[in-house]
Design a protein around this motif. Structure first.
Motif, short mmCIF file in Angstrom:
data_model
loop_
_atom_site.label_atom_id
_atom_site.label_comp_id
_atom_site.label_asym_id
_atom_site.label_seq_id
_atom_site.Cartn_x
_atom_site.Cartn_y
_atom_site.Cartn_z
N LEU A 20 0.83 -1.20 0.00
CA LEU A 20 0.00 0.00 0.00
C LEU A 20 0.87 1.25 0.00
N CYS A 47 0.22 0.60 -4.33
CA CYS A 47 -0.80 -0.37 -4.74
C CYS A 47 -2.14 0.02 -4.13
N ASP A 48 -3.23 -0.33 -4.82
CA ASP A 48 -4.53 -0.12 -4.20
C ASP A 48 -4.81 -1.29 -3.26
N SER A 99 -9.03 2.14 5.16
CA SER A 99 -9.48 3.48 4.76
C SER A 99 -9.30 4.49 5.90
N THR A 127 -6.93 -3.75 -3.30
CA THR A 127 -7.08 -5.07 -3.93
C THR A 127 -5.73 -5.64 -4.31
N GLN A 128 -4.88 -4.82 -4.91
CA GLN A 128 -3.55 -5.28 -5.30
C GLN A 128 -2.73 -5.68 -4.08
#
Length: 233
Positions: free
Chosen positions: A191, A195-196, A225, A198-199
């Protein structure tokens, strides 16, 4: 006390430890395997399952103790997995604050925190070479999803059960718990690298972003979040 604080801050995940820095939001009564030290400049409050309230600038919560943190403007929360003595880059002032809280406790302090402070003040003993090899093999397997203990044990001259036992003794943490912390640590790194969710979840071996979010919430009480995850040191 302002009851409208939300969980906003930064979460750094290390090797079987994590540090939250930021505002503390309201939470539901819960418990988790990691112990918690809540450190703040102004007194924070925790509610326990028996209705008792604890308040202070250093709140020590033992592993698996049901509790609920009340909202607070700013705090640092140290999560420590049982068996993990070394917290990389731990502020010496925090260690002193925890030591003082234990000494001044009006009730018998948590045996966990008493033992942890004694361990944290000692130089870390080097791990045997085979433990470091096992750690690397586990990290290599994380992105594949299921980290198979028999597959890791195959690299060592012991049966899977004997390997499991020896590794748990060396690390102070069961195999599955150790793998979980390595997954969370890798996801935080991904992260932080852009990366998002999901990734990062797939890259660390979680089934999907929802699985990662549930695990993060269960471990630390916050979601991805709410927390700006920091790369581990």
């Amino acid at each position: 006390m302002d009851l409208h604080y939300g969980w906003t801050g930064k979460l750094e995940i290390g090797d079987r430890w994590a540090i939250w820095r930021g505002a503390v939001g309201d939470s539901q009564p819960h418990r988790h395997y990691a112990a918690q030290a809540v450190l703040s400049t102004e007194a924070a409050t925790v509610a326990f399952a028996d209705g008792e309230l604890g308040s202070g600038t250093c709140l020590l919560i033992a592993p698996l103790l049901p509790h609920r943190l009340l909202p607070h403007a700013q705090a640092a929360i140290l999560f420590v997995e049982p068996g993990a003595a070394v917290v990389t880059g731990l502020d010496p002032a925090w260690l002193a604050q925890i030591r003082i809280a234990i000494a001044r406790s009006a009730t018998p302090p948590s045996p966990f925190w008493q033992h942890w402070v004694m361990q944290a003040e000692q130089p870390a003993a080097p791990q045997p070479d085979w433990v470091e090899q096992a750690r690397k093999l586990i990290d290599q397997a994380l992105g594949e999803g299921n980290v198979s203990l028999p597959a890791i044990a195959r690299h060592f001259p012991w049966s899977p059960e004997r390997f499991r036992h020896r590794l748990a003794l060396a690390l102070g943490t069961p195999f599955r718990r150790f793998v979980l912390w390595r997954r969370l640590r890798l996801a935080a790194t991904l992260l932080a690298q852009g990366c998002d969710a999901t990734q990062a979840a797939h890259g660390a071996g979680f089934a999907d972003a929802a699985h990662f979010a549930r695990t993060l919430k269960r471990q630390f009480g916050v979601t991805a979040s709410q927390a700006l995850l920091q790369p581990p040191r």
